[in-house]
Structures are given as structure tokens and as C-alpha cells.
Design an enzyme around this catalytic site. Sequence first.
Site, short mmCIF file in Angstrom:
data_model
loop_
_atom_site.label_atom_id
_atom_site.label_comp_id
_atom_site.label_asym_id
_atom_site.label_seq_id
_atom_site.Cartn_x
_atom_site.Cartn_y
_atom_site.Cartn_z
N GLU A 6 -40.24 -50.36 -15.32
CA GLU A 6 -39.31 -51.80 -15.87
C GLU A 6 -38.07 -52.02 -15.20
OE1 GLU A 6 -41.36 -53.59 -16.87
OE2 GLU A 6 -43.21 -52.34 -17.73
N HIS A 24 -38.12 -53.22 -11.75
CA HIS A 24 -38.31 -54.69 -11.71
C HIS A 24 -36.79 -55.55 -11.71
CE1 HIS A 24 -42.60 -55.16 -11.64
NE2 HIS A 24 -42.78 -54.14 -12.60
#
Length: 156
Positions: free
Chosen positions: A68, A71
Amino acid sequence: MQVQRQLKRDLDKANRYFNKHFTPPTVSYTVRGRKAGVAYLQQNEIRLNPILLSENSSNFVQQVVPHELAHLLVYQQFGQVQPHGKEWKMMMKEVLGVPAETYHCFDVTNVAGQQFPYRCGCQTHFLSIRRHNAIMQHKRSYICKKCKEILVLKVK
């Protein structure tokens, strides 16, 4: 605490690699269902699944947190690009030093929602409550990818 330590380690790697200071993201534990985590690019926020985290602590922290964070780092460094494209893969492998995996393999038994059996000409499909409700409200229909028949609720 493990999550924050992993974030700090990974942010330090990215800061050194790009010779800049990335803004640390906020972290919340509000993801439900089968998703392990979600990155909100514009908000610079990572949301994690607290149940999957507690059941898979070290693997979760080592896999999902960098995934995550990558990203967010890609968005800050390259702007809007493909979610799991070449920039994200490079960020995972070269910068963070972890495999560029797009799916987790955690047991989702304790987080999976209710499933509804539907049949077609060749097999039984299990649909989520959201898809089941859409069918019941005549808003949607689903077709089997194999036999191309419309799925019908399987009566017990």
C-alpha cells in the site's frame, strides 16, 4: 506499532533512493471484508484490515504495508499511473526490496461475508450479499463466463 516501524523503514528506503522526503501517510484500520489494505492516493492514507492484521501479523506487516505504501510513493513520485504498473513494480522490487505481489494469500474465513449460491448450466457460483441484493432488486444480472448462462439463485 509493527505497522509504524515497517512504514518508517520503508519510507527511509524511499527517501534515500530518491534523495527526497516523502510525507508519511496516515494509517487507519477500517478496511472490512477480504481486502487486506487500500491506499488513498490524494489523502496520502493507508487503510488496513484489522482482523487480517491480527490473524497474520508479521506476514501482513511485511507484505501489505509495503504494497500500500508503494502505491502512495508512486503517486507522489510519478503521478497518476497504472495501479500495479511498471512504476509500482519498480517501487516494490528496487526501492522497498519486496516481491511485487498484487494479491494476498491470507485465510479470509473470519472476514468473508455471507455468500449466496447461484447456478448456471455448468456449475455453482457463490455471490456476495451486494451482488445477491442487486439481483433481487432487479438492478443487475450476472452471466457465467464459461457457459454464458444467466445465474439463477439455487433453491435449497
